[in-house]
Design an enzyme around this catalytic site. Structure first.
Site, PDB file in Angstrom:
ATOM      1  N   ARG A   1       0.855  -1.195   0.000  1.00  0.00           N
ATOM      2  CA  ARG A   1       0.000   0.000   0.000  1.00  0.00           C
ATOM      3  C   ARG A   1       0.887   1.240   0.000  1.00  0.00           C
ATOM      4  O   ARG A   1       1.803   1.336   0.825  1.00  0.00           O
ATOM      5  CB  ARG A   1      -0.881   0.057   1.254  1.00  0.00           C
ATOM      6  CG  ARG A   1      -1.874  -1.045   1.401  1.00  0.00           C
ATOM      7  CD  ARG A   1      -2.658  -0.807   2.702  1.00  0.00           C
ATOM      8  NE  ARG A   1      -3.270  -2.024   3.189  1.00  0.00           N
ATOM      9  CZ  ARG A   1      -3.291  -2.376   4.470  1.00  0.00           C
ATOM     10  NH1 ARG A   1      -2.751  -1.600   5.399  1.00  0.00           N
ATOM     11  NH2 ARG A   1      -3.875  -3.499   4.837  1.00  0.00           N
TER      12      ARG A   1
ATOM     13  N   HIS B   1      -8.882  -9.274  12.292  1.00  0.00           N
ATOM     14  CA  HIS B   1      -8.270 -10.326  11.457  1.00  0.00           C
ATOM     15  C   HIS B   1      -9.038 -11.644  11.468  1.00  0.00           C
ATOM     16  O   HIS B   1      -8.454 -12.718  11.343  1.00  0.00           O
ATOM     17  CB  HIS B   1      -6.811 -10.544  11.867  1.00  0.00           C
ATOM     18  CG  HIS B   1      -5.928  -9.410  11.444  1.00  0.00           C
ATOM     19  ND1 HIS B   1      -5.976  -8.177  12.034  1.00  0.00           N
ATOM     20  CD2 HIS B   1      -5.017  -9.308  10.440  1.00  0.00           C
ATOM     21  CE1 HIS B   1      -5.111  -7.360  11.440  1.00  0.00           C
ATOM     22  NE2 HIS B   1      -4.522  -8.020  10.470  1.00  0.00           N
TER      23      HIS B   1
ATOM     24  N   ASP C   1      -2.068 -10.078   2.703  1.00  0.00           N
ATOM     25  CA  ASP C   1      -3.268 -10.529   3.410  1.00  0.00           C
ATOM     26  C   ASP C   1      -3.865 -11.686   2.624  1.00  0.00           C
ATOM     27  O   ASP C   1      -4.154 -11.549   1.433  1.00  0.00           O
ATOM     28  CB  ASP C   1      -4.297  -9.384   3.516  1.00  0.00           C
ATOM     29  CG  ASP C   1      -3.843  -8.301   4.493  1.00  0.00           C
ATOM     30  OD1 ASP C   1      -2.954  -8.589   5.322  1.00  0.00           O
ATOM     31  OD2 ASP C   1      -4.385  -7.183   4.412  1.00  0.00           O
TER      32      ASP C   1
ATOM     33  N   TYR D   1      -7.292 -12.042  16.579  1.00  0.00           N
ATOM     34  CA  TYR D   1      -6.600 -10.759  16.706  1.00  0.00           C
ATOM     35  C   TYR D   1      -7.530  -9.708  16.101  1.00  0.00           C
ATOM     36  O   TYR D   1      -8.129  -9.963  15.049  1.00  0.00           O
ATOM     37  CB  TYR D   1      -5.250 -10.792  15.952  1.00  0.00           C
ATOM     38  CG  TYR D   1      -4.409  -9.553  16.170  1.00  0.00           C
ATOM     39  CD1 TYR D   1      -3.700  -9.372  17.357  1.00  0.00           C
ATOM     40  CD2 TYR D   1      -4.336  -8.562  15.192  1.00  0.00           C
ATOM     41  CE1 TYR D   1      -2.945  -8.233  17.566  1.00  0.00           C
ATOM     42  CE2 TYR D   1      -3.575  -7.429  15.391  1.00  0.00           C
ATOM     43  CZ  TYR D   1      -2.874  -7.263  16.585  1.00  0.00           C
ATOM     44  OH  TYR D   1      -2.127  -6.135  16.791  1.00  0.00           O
TER      45      TYR D   1
ATOM     46  N   HIS E   1       2.608  -3.342   5.200  1.00  0.00           N
ATOM     47  CA  HIS E   1       2.108  -3.212   3.823  1.00  0.00           C
ATOM     48  C   HIS E   1       2.769  -2.033   3.103  1.00  0.00           C
ATOM     49  O   HIS E   1       2.911  -2.042   1.891  1.00  0.00           O
ATOM     50  CB  HIS E   1       0.583  -3.018   3.823  1.00  0.00           C
ATOM     51  CG  HIS E   1      -0.183  -4.252   4.179  1.00  0.00           C
ATOM     52  ND1 HIS E   1      -0.444  -5.258   3.283  1.00  0.00           N
ATOM     53  CD2 HIS E   1      -0.721  -4.657   5.351  1.00  0.00           C
ATOM     54  CE1 HIS E   1      -1.133  -6.223   3.877  1.00  0.00           C
ATOM     55  NE2 HIS E   1      -1.312  -5.878   5.135  1.00  0.00           N
TER      56      HIS E   1
ATOM     57  N   HIS F   1      -2.970 -12.073   7.968  1.00  0.00           N
ATOM     58  CA  HIS F   1      -1.901 -11.167   7.542  1.00  0.00           C
ATOM     59  C   HIS F   1      -0.573 -11.867   7.805  1.00  0.00           C
ATOM     60  O   HIS F   1      -0.324 -12.361   8.903  1.00  0.00           O
ATOM     61  CB  HIS F   1      -2.002  -9.867   8.343  1.00  0.00           C
ATOM     62  CG  HIS F   1      -0.778  -9.000   8.249  1.00  0.00           C
ATOM     63  ND1 HIS F   1      -0.728  -7.845   7.505  1.00  0.00           N
ATOM     64  CD2 HIS F   1       0.464  -9.137   8.803  1.00  0.00           C
ATOM     65  CE1 HIS F   1       0.481  -7.302   7.604  1.00  0.00           C
ATOM     66  NE2 HIS F   1       1.232  -8.076   8.390  1.00  0.00           N
TER      67      HIS F   1
ATOM     68  N   ASP G   1     -11.265 -12.177   9.167  1.00  0.00           N
ATOM     69  CA  ASP G   1     -11.621 -12.474   7.765  1.00  0.00           C
ATOM     70  C   ASP G   1     -10.408 -12.560   6.846  1.00  0.00           C
ATOM     71  O   ASP G   1     -10.534 -12.586   5.632  1.00  0.00           O
ATOM     72  CB  ASP G   1     -12.613 -11.428   7.237  1.00  0.00           C
ATOM     73  CG  ASP G   1     -12.022 -10.019   7.249  1.00  0.00           C
ATOM     74  OD1 ASP G   1     -10.904  -9.838   7.793  1.00  0.00           O
ATOM     75  OD2 ASP G   1     -12.676  -9.103   6.704  1.00  0.00           O
ATOM     76  N   HIS G   2      -9.222 -12.545   7.420  1.00  0.00           N
ATOM     77  CA  HIS G   2      -8.021 -12.775   6.612  1.00  0.00           C
ATOM     78  C   HIS G   2      -6.857 -13.103   7.546  1.00  0.00           C
ATOM     79  O   HIS G   2      -6.939 -12.867   8.755  1.00  0.00           O
ATOM     80  CB  HIS G   2      -7.677 -11.553   5.747  1.00  0.00           C
ATOM     81  CG  HIS G   2      -7.205 -10.349   6.511  1.00  0.00           C
ATOM     82  ND1 HIS G   2      -8.049  -9.489   7.179  1.00  0.00           N
ATOM     83  CD2 HIS G   2      -5.947  -9.859   6.706  1.00  0.00           C
ATOM     84  CE1 HIS G   2      -7.352  -8.523   7.743  1.00  0.00           C
ATOM     85  NE2 HIS G   2      -6.058  -8.715   7.480  1.00  0.00           N
TER      86      HIS G   2
HETATM   87 ZN    ZN Z   1      -2.289  -7.047   6.494  1.00  0.00          ZN
END
Ligand code: ZN
Length: 264
Positions: free
Chosen positions: A176, A230, A199, A227, A192, A235, A232-233
């Protein structure tokens, strides 16, 4: 019956010349197959004590095999940690696991790498600007440094992918830019921003198995179910100190992870 004419003899010689040339071409293409690699070609056997750019290129490709909780330095010096990672890589691909990089190991690298040096199952576009843009500029590092981090991340992801029998990993977000990170409410110190992070969607592996397995492939940052933010993914990032937390997967909050802003 007439003896072969001069013309016939000339034709035979011509055919012979052609077949010899074809034979030579066949042999040379076999020998040079590896050397024709578009990314990087190794020209010598590498073992402990070696150093140089070829060692560094080796390390990038085996950085996903440092052992549980470990991190392999990409420093161009072939020490015991590089040897141990190489043995794990060789075991993972069914090669003779002698900790020496020779033709067998290099051919495995050639089979695994694209001409732009990314591992075959990942492309830069999967990890570039997460806000719909493209490229690796606009972060705190130079474009080339960010891109190199993304490359290292991809090789570690390739190792994670291979650990699940080469089932696909789905990357939802990678690099990002500063503007993008701000727009999505990312933490100010988000990995990122540096091209270090990915992710992952649950895929066929599931969040917990991804988070648990990532510990074996050099990922210093692992945040998953339980956490904040988190569920739904998962990292993962390639920092070299371990900040892990996925309490719902049996991965306790590490001290370093506790210091993170939740939305990383
Ligand atoms: Zn992330």
């Amino acid at each position: 019956m007439r003896l072969p004419t001069r013309l016939t003899r000339a034709l035979v010689r011509l055919l012979l010349a052609f077949s010899l040339a074809a034979g030579v071409m066949l042999v040379s293409s076999t020998v040079n197959q590896a050397a024709a690699d578009g990314c990087f070609t190794w020209n010598r056997t590498l073992s402990q004590g070696a150093s140089g750019e070829d060692v560094r290129q080796l390390q990038i490709r085996i950085a996903g095999y440092p052992g549980s909780g470990g991190h392999l330095a990409i420093d161009g010096a072939f020490g015991p940690a590089t040897r141990a990672a190489l043995v794990r890589f060789q075991q993972a691909y069914g090669l003779s696991a002698d900790g020496v990089a020779g033709a067998q190991t290099f051919n495995q690298f050639y089979a695994l790498q694209d001409d732009d040096c990314t591992p075959i199952h990942f492309v830069y576009a999967e990890l570039d600007d997460g806000c719909g843009g493209s490229g690796f500029d606009g972060g705190p590092l130079s474009e080339s440094a960010t891109r190199f981090n993304a490359l290292k991340t991809m090789w570690q992801l390739e190792a994670l992918r291979h650990a699940f029998g080469d089932r696909p990993l789905i990357v939802n977000s990678g690099f990002r830019s500063i503007a993008c990170n701000r727009a999505v409410g990312g933490a100010s110190n988000s990995q990122h921003l540096y091209g270090n992070a990915a992710d992952l969607a649950a895929g066929s592996q599931g969040f917990c198995r991804l988070a648990q397995q990532a510990r074996n492939h050099g990922f210093g940052g692992i945040f998953g179910p339980g956490y904040p933010g988190h569920d739904d993914h998962v990292h993962v990032d390639i920092r070299t100190s371990n900040a892990w937390s996925a309490p719902n997967c049996g991965i306790a909050l590490t001290e370093l992870a506790a210091a993170e802003e939740p939305d990383i």
